[in-house]
Design a protein around this motif. Structure first.
Motif, PDB file in Angstrom:
ATOM      1  N   SER A  77      -1.811   3.953   6.764  1.00  0.00           N
ATOM      2  CA  SER A  77      -2.354   2.565   7.045  1.00  0.00           C
ATOM      3  C   SER A  77      -3.314   1.777   8.611  1.00  0.00           C
ATOM      4  CB  SER A  77      -1.155   1.155   7.506  1.00  0.00           C
ATOM      5  OG  SER A  77       0.201   1.705   6.031  1.00  0.00           O
TER       6      SER A  77
ATOM      7  N   ARG B 164      -3.150   0.414  -3.705  1.00  0.00           N
ATOM      8  CA  ARG B 164      -3.343  -0.651  -3.214  1.00  0.00           C
ATOM      9  C   ARG B 164      -3.041  -2.386  -3.991  1.00  0.00           C
ATOM     10  NH1 ARG B 164      -8.255  -1.693   0.377  1.00  0.00           N
ATOM     11  NH2 ARG B 164      -7.313  -3.298   2.130  1.00  0.00           N
TER      12      ARG B 164
ATOM     13  N   ALA C 177       0.783  -1.245   0.203  1.00  0.00           N
ATOM     14  CA  ALA C 177       0.076  -0.245   0.079  1.00  0.00           C
ATOM     15  C   ALA C 177       0.811   1.630  -0.332  1.00  0.00           C
ATOM     16  CB  ALA C 177      -0.759   0.437   1.720  1.00  0.00           C
TER      17      ALA C 177
ATOM     18  N   GLY D 146      -5.430  -6.668  -1.974  1.00  0.00           N
ATOM     19  CA  GLY D 146      -6.009  -5.388  -0.427  1.00  0.00           C
ATOM     20  C   GLY D 146      -5.581  -6.035   0.635  1.00  0.00           C
TER      21      GLY D 146
END
Length: 613
Positions: free
Chosen positions: A171, A150, A135, A154
């Motif tokens: 995050s 991302r 990410a 995910g």
């Protein structure tokens, strides 16, 4: 893993916001304890923390020309092809290496530096080139644009909240909630999202908070917000026979394992089940070196799950350096461990000791290795979740919600002690129905395919896109808080795409779940492991743990300021306190109701969330 956070504001001069940057970095402690760094520019503040597996500088990457910032980047995660990208991007671009001003240009680049160099070379076309779990955020000062991206599935979390002049991202949702420009609030849909653990695609539970969807790049610029999807599952005809399917699936899986094991001292979380055992064999046969294995063990107070002998058998089969890690019942109620687990995850969950046990296990594993491989997600990709695909049976809701309803839990596991009038007023049933139809509308099908194949696709798609957070995401966040980087080879996007198109009768060709995986692992495991049935993750039945849960619930009722109290059914809570055996309903289903109330209260307190229904 690692953690990233930042603040972009075109209406403020952020160049001197060192304190804000330090706060952002400090808030990421649950995602990295091995180093931190931050960088400020006129309109952007970036911070990151890193884990023990991180290579290169811990600070954000930046490129300057003539003393003026071109772009800066932070990245959480890892890239398998970082070295190749670094060289290829350097050959293509005239941009200098993505090093902080004054930093020596030597040693291995960090993943943030690789990412920034790739972006400067290819722009958003760099995303399909990235291999790994990640990410990231990039501030392109030339365009006054924030880019958030991302990985395809995910695995790495990333949330953000747009503001009139930019955005705050992190995050960890708790970092967003702490930022001065954010007011953490729950509306009716947000509360539904917390209770059901299902949120609309790209949306968080807190008002205004969004999540970067998997496989997406979100651009936030002076002309607004745009999203670009760079990968998705595709429906394709499957033309291979069974043997060729087994061979191709095996090739893809071995390749994924090789990538995840590359550059590590191979280590595997070995439960003794089919998935982790097959992974152990694939690592040993693929690398030529038996991996170190780590197995969690319990005392006699845990559920009777016969994993331990199988784990030992697999380790002996390959000559692994096998370690057993004991989790004691008293550790599961330790308030420090409970606080650590709460800080590890964005939202509360009803899993209780299924949260605490993996965290304590990972913490001990992290003392010995920085990176491990996990067999998690094999159920998702090889067809081990969702139940039997039966004729053209129609789904009425998510498969796991349907299972919960069979246990009498209408709105999903963990909702049994919340007030019925509250659940009715916020329309949890309608919320679940909307999320189900929204997700089902995304499923890619082949025209004219048999109903049973379409149903199998629907189940697979719902599991991969909506349930993984409760499995892989759950494990990633808990291990990150423990300082351990976990990699998930079964989530390789090539393997996933291939298996998405394998018909269900081939996936279970011998009448058992995950027949393909058993066939791939046929020569890698003892027959006893290949033949064993799937068993659930064990929970503790220690009397002291249940007693501690009940006492915490009593203390909650005695606290008039407890933020969760207006949401619960006080009569149902008192009934359970008077009849503790209700916690044993459905094995652990009844206990999950207690766990969810306690977790929600702790989460609401920690983030100081206001409820505005």
């Amino acid at each position: 893993m690692s953690g990233i956070a930042g603040w972009v504001d075109r209406g403020r001069d952020l160049a001197a916001q060192e304190l804000s940057a330090a706060r952002l970095a400090a808030g990421l402690a649950a995602r990295g304890q091995a180093g931190e760094g931050w960088l400020t520019d006129r309109h952007a503040v970036f911070a990151q923390r890193v884990d023990a597996a991180w290579t290169g500088p811990a600070h954000p990457a930046a490129v300057h020309r003539d003393g003026v910032l071109v772009a800066m980047a932070v990245c959480d995660g890892y890239l398998h092809n970082g070295e190749e990208l670094w060289r290829a991007a350097a050959a293509r671009s005239a941009a200098p290496a993505a090093r902080r001003p004054g930093a020596p240009d030597r040693g291995e680049p960090s993943v943030s530096e690789v990412l920034l160099r790739a972006y400067l070379a290819w722009g958003q076309d760099a995303l399909p080139r990235l291999e790994g779990c990640f990410a990231f955020a990039i501030w392109d000062a030339r365009r006054s644009e924030l880019l958030l991206g991302r990985d395809r599935l995910g695995v790495q979390p990333l949330s953000y909240l747009p503001t009139p002049d930019g955005a705050v991202f992190a995050s960890d949702v708790a970092v967003l909630a702490e930022h001065p420009v954010v007011t953490p609030e729950l509306d009716a849909d947000g509360l539904c999202g917390v209770l059901t653990q299902l949120r609309p695609w790209g949306r968080g539970a807190l008002r205004g908070v969004r999540e970067v969807p998997p496989a997406h790049l979100v651009r936030i610029g002076v002309d607004g917000e745009r999203a670009h999807r760079y990968w998705s599952l595709e429906a394709r005809p499957h033309t291979l026979d069974r043997n060729a399917t087994i061979e191709r699936a095996g090739e893809l899986l071995r390749s994924a394992v090789e990538r995840d094991a590359r550059g590590t001292d191979p280590a595997v979380l070995l439960s003794g089940g089919l998935d982790s055992s097959a992974l152990t064999g694939l690592v040993a046969s693929g690398t030529g070196k038996p991996p170190r294995t780590f197995t969690v063990v319990f005392g006699s107070t845990a559920a009777a799950v016969p994993d331990r002998p199988f784990a030992r058998e697999v380790a002996e089969f390959w000559g692994c350096d096998a370690r057993e890690v004991t989790v004691r019942p008293e550790e599961l109620s330790d308030p420090v461990a409970l606080a650590d687990v709460l800080s590890a995850k964005d939202y509360p969950s009803p899993f209780g000791d299924k949260d605490t046990t993996p965290y304590l296990f990972s913490r001990q594993v992290a003392r010995r290795v920085p990176v491990v491989l996990s067999g998690e997600a094999a159920d998702s990709v090889f067809g081990g979740i969702g139940g039997a695909i039966d004729g053209g049976r129609r789904l009425d809701s998510f498969p796991w919600i349907e299972r919960a309803r069979r246990f009498g839990v209408e709105h999903g596991i963990g909702t049994g002690l919340f007030a019925p009038e509250l659940l009715r007023d916020i329309d949890v049933t309608g919320y679940l129905d909307r999320r189900f139809h929204e997700a089902s509308a995304e499923v890619p099908y082949l025209p004219g395919e048999p109903a049973v194949h379409a149903l199998a696709r629907q189940v697979d798609y719902l599991v991969v896109t909506r349930l993984l957070e409760q499995g892989v995401g759950h494990s990633e966040r808990l291990s990150a808080a423990a300082g351990l980087q976990v990699r998930f080879p079964f989530l390789d996007h090539r393997l996933l795409t291939f298996l998405y198109n394998v018909p269900p009768e081939v996936k279970s060709f011998d009448g058992r779940e995950k027949s393909l995986l058993r066939a791939i692992a046929r020569d890698l495991l003892p027959d006893s492991v290949l033949a064993r049935a799937k068993v659930p993750y064990p929970i503790t039945y220690a009397g002291q743990y249940k007693a501690a849960l009940l006492q915490r619930l009593r203390d909650l009722l005695d606290d008039p300021g407890a933020p969760v109290l207006p949401l619960v059914d006080a009569a149902a809570v008192k009934r359970l306190l008077d009849t503790p055996d209700l916690m044993d309903r459905g094995g652990w289903i009844g206990r999950a109701d207690v766990e969810m109330v306690l977790k929600c209260d702790a989460w609401l307190r920690r983030l100081r969330v206001g409820i505005r229904l």
